[in-house]
Design a protein around this motif. Sequence first.
Motif, PDB file in Angstrom:
ATOM      1  N   ARG A  23      30.970  48.231  37.490  1.00 26.83           N
ATOM      2  CA  ARG A  23      31.645  47.405  37.120  1.00 26.83           C
ATOM      3  C   ARG A  23      31.697  46.545  35.909  1.00 26.83           C
ATOM      4  O   ARG A  23      32.599  46.496  35.030  1.00 26.83           O
ATOM      5  CB  ARG A  23      31.454  46.498  38.391  1.00 26.83           C
ATOM      6  CG  ARG A  23      31.520  45.029  38.188  1.00 26.83           C
ATOM      7  CD  ARG A  23      31.116  43.796  39.062  1.00 26.83           C
ATOM      8  NE  ARG A  23      31.636  44.200  40.653  1.00 26.83           N
ATOM      9  CZ  ARG A  23      33.248  44.250  41.068  1.00 26.83           C
ATOM     10  NH1 ARG A  23      34.051  43.704  40.730  1.00 26.83           N
ATOM     11  NH2 ARG A  23      33.235  44.366  42.400  1.00 26.83           N
ATOM     12  N   GLY A  32      41.458  44.369  35.213  1.00 27.03           N
ATOM     13  CA  GLY A  32      41.838  43.292  35.503  1.00 27.03           C
ATOM     14  C   GLY A  32      40.925  43.580  37.050  1.00 27.03           C
ATOM     15  O   GLY A  32      40.419  44.302  37.210  1.00 27.03           O
ATOM     16  N   LEU A  33      41.066  42.074  37.957  1.00 24.74           N
ATOM     17  CA  LEU A  33      40.416  42.164  39.056  1.00 24.74           C
ATOM     18  C   LEU A  33      40.520  43.619  39.643  1.00 24.74           C
ATOM     19  O   LEU A  33      40.048  43.639  41.002  1.00 24.74           O
ATOM     20  CB  LEU A  33      39.870  40.931  39.572  1.00 24.74           C
ATOM     21  CG  LEU A  33      39.410  40.817  40.469  1.00 24.74           C
ATOM     22  CD1 LEU A  33      37.637  41.604  40.664  1.00 24.74           C
ATOM     23  CD2 LEU A  33      39.789  38.956  41.653  1.00 24.74           C
ATOM     24  N   VAL A  34      41.709  43.509  39.636  1.00 30.88           N
ATOM     25  CA  VAL A  34      42.286  44.420  41.438  1.00 30.88           C
ATOM     26  C   VAL A  34      42.081  46.062  39.876  1.00 30.88           C
ATOM     27  O   VAL A  34      40.817  47.081  41.647  1.00 30.88           O
ATOM     28  CB  VAL A  34      43.930  44.867  41.226  1.00 30.88           C
ATOM     29  CG1 VAL A  34      44.909  45.955  42.187  1.00 30.88           C
ATOM     30  CG2 VAL A  34      43.990  43.381  41.550  1.00 30.88           C
ATOM     31  N   ASP A  35      41.995  46.894  39.807  1.00 32.83           N
ATOM     32  CA  ASP A  35      41.805  47.722  38.940  1.00 32.83           C
ATOM     33  C   ASP A  35      39.496  47.528  38.909  1.00 32.83           C
ATOM     34  O   ASP A  35      39.339  49.089  39.266  1.00 32.83           O
ATOM     35  CB  ASP A  35      41.846  47.805  37.878  1.00 32.83           C
ATOM     36  CG  ASP A  35      43.308  47.931  37.218  1.00 32.83           C
ATOM     37  OD1 ASP A  35      44.104  48.826  38.237  1.00 32.83           O
ATOM     38  OD2 ASP A  35      44.240  47.842  36.058  1.00 32.83           O
ATOM     39  N   GLN A  36      39.125  46.465  38.693  1.00 36.03           N
ATOM     40  CA  GLN A  36      37.675  46.561  38.745  1.00 36.03           C
ATOM     41  C   GLN A  36      37.500  46.724  40.005  1.00 36.03           C
ATOM     42  O   GLN A  36      36.268  47.874  40.857  1.00 36.03           O
ATOM     43  CB  GLN A  36      37.045  45.401  39.114  1.00 36.03           C
ATOM     44  CG  GLN A  36      36.547  44.985  37.124  1.00 36.03           C
ATOM     45  CD  GLN A  36      36.607  43.725  36.775  1.00 36.03           C
ATOM     46  OE1 GLN A  36      35.120  42.984  37.588  1.00 36.03           O
ATOM     47  NE2 GLN A  36      37.645  43.172  35.595  1.00 36.03           N
ATOM     48  N   THR A  37      38.021  46.279  41.049  1.00 32.37           N
ATOM     49  CA  THR A  37      37.901  46.585  42.594  1.00 32.37           C
ATOM     50  C   THR A  37      38.109  48.054  42.976  1.00 32.37           C
ATOM     51  O   THR A  37      37.195  48.867  44.270  1.00 32.37           O
ATOM     52  CB  THR A  37      38.895  45.490  43.406  1.00 32.37           C
ATOM     53  OG1 THR A  37      38.406  44.005  43.052  1.00 32.37           O
ATOM     54  CG2 THR A  37      37.867  45.604  44.939  1.00 32.37           C
ATOM     55  N   LYS A  38      39.431  48.360  42.811  1.00 36.24           N
ATOM     56  CA  LYS A  38      39.641  49.260  43.401  1.00 36.24           C
ATOM     57  C   LYS A  38      38.823  51.130  42.841  1.00 36.24           C
ATOM     58  O   LYS A  38      37.897  52.049  43.059  1.00 36.24           O
ATOM     59  CB  LYS A  38      40.922  50.478  42.537  1.00 36.24           C
ATOM     60  CG  LYS A  38      42.219  49.591  43.175  1.00 36.24           C
ATOM     61  CD  LYS A  38      43.316  49.917  43.313  1.00 36.24           C
ATOM     62  CE  LYS A  38      44.654  49.143  43.584  1.00 36.24           C
ATOM     63  NZ  LYS A  38      45.886  48.809  43.214  1.00 36.24           N
ATOM     64  N   THR A  41      35.390  50.588  44.057  1.00 35.79           N
ATOM     65  CA  THR A  41      35.051  51.303  45.632  1.00 35.79           C
ATOM     66  C   THR A  41      35.375  52.532  46.154  1.00 35.79           C
ATOM     67  O   THR A  41      33.574  52.900  46.583  1.00 35.79           O
ATOM     68  CB  THR A  41      36.206  50.310  46.999  1.00 35.79           C
ATOM     69  OG1 THR A  41      36.656  49.348  45.998  1.00 35.79           O
ATOM     70  CG2 THR A  41      36.539  50.589  48.123  1.00 35.79           C
ATOM     71  N   LEU A 110      42.469  55.124  45.451  1.00 36.51           N
ATOM     72  CA  LEU A 110      42.075  54.577  44.285  1.00 36.51           C
ATOM     73  C   LEU A 110      42.120  54.566  43.060  1.00 36.51           C
ATOM     74  O   LEU A 110      41.753  53.689  41.819  1.00 36.51           O
ATOM     75  CB  LEU A 110      40.936  54.022  44.742  1.00 36.51           C
ATOM     76  CG  LEU A 110      40.826  53.321  46.363  1.00 36.51           C
ATOM     77  CD1 LEU A 110      38.886  52.472  46.738  1.00 36.51           C
ATOM     78  CD2 LEU A 110      41.327  52.149  46.121  1.00 36.51           C
ATOM     79  N   ARG A 130      40.588  56.774  37.034  1.00 41.52           N
ATOM     80  CA  ARG A 130      41.003  55.560  36.966  1.00 41.52           C
ATOM     81  C   ARG A 130      41.726  54.884  35.703  1.00 41.52           C
ATOM     82  O   ARG A 130      40.759  54.785  34.288  1.00 41.52           O
ATOM     83  CB  ARG A 130      40.383  53.930  37.340  1.00 41.52           C
ATOM     84  CG  ARG A 130      41.472  52.434  37.964  1.00 41.52           C
ATOM     85  CD  ARG A 130      42.263  53.304  38.751  1.00 41.52           C
ATOM     86  NE  ARG A 130      42.941  52.071  38.612  1.00 41.52           N
ATOM     87  CZ  ARG A 130      44.183  52.022  39.193  1.00 41.52           C
ATOM     88  NH1 ARG A 130      44.323  52.557  39.993  1.00 41.52           N
ATOM     89  NH2 ARG A 130      44.765  51.066  39.765  1.00 41.52           N
ATOM     90  N   LYS A 132      43.592  51.452  32.707  1.00 44.43           N
ATOM     91  CA  LYS A 132      43.865  50.212  32.545  1.00 44.43           C
ATOM     92  C   LYS A 132      45.406  49.974  32.182  1.00 44.43           C
ATOM     93  O   LYS A 132      46.461  51.427  31.541  1.00 44.43           O
ATOM     94  CB  LYS A 132      43.232  50.161  31.619  1.00 44.43           C
ATOM     95  CG  LYS A 132      43.372  48.087  31.025  1.00 44.43           C
ATOM     96  CD  LYS A 132      42.750  47.779  30.025  1.00 44.43           C
ATOM     97  CE  LYS A 132      43.788  46.318  30.337  1.00 44.43           C
ATOM     98  NZ  LYS A 132      43.401  46.142  28.641  1.00 44.43           N
TER      99      LYS A 132
END
Length: 132
Positions: A23, A32-38, A41, A110, A130, A132
């Motif tokens: 994180r 962004g928050l969505v990519d951080q979460t993916k 996770t 993800l 992942r 950005k």
Amino acid sequence: MQKTETIDIQSSTDVVLVRQSVRQLAVEIGFGLVDQTKIVTAASELARNTLDYGGGGTVKLETLQEGRRRGLRLTFEDWGPGIPDIDLALKDGFTTGNGLGMGLGGAKRLANEFEIQSAVGEGTRIIIVRWK
């Protein structure tokens, strides 16, 4: 500037450390928050698999830059029993443990890039990226 960090995964506490480090790097490179979460996770699932099914191992975290594009590559390695049938292991609902059998396939979905190498008796290496 690109960063690299390797974390040993030998306990549940280490799985938490992996999530926190992933994180932190994701925030640093501007996810962004969505990519951080993916990515967090996916990292959590793979770290847990490394511990529970691989008997422990490591994860290497690397920030990436290709032109203006930035990303995060995670390489999980263990020296456990390996995965005899990778296609079956990637199917939702398949598990050799007590989980739901969603972790490996979920981590693949993800990530933007996913690579798995495994040999019975030698261990498993999973690389996810992942962007950005």
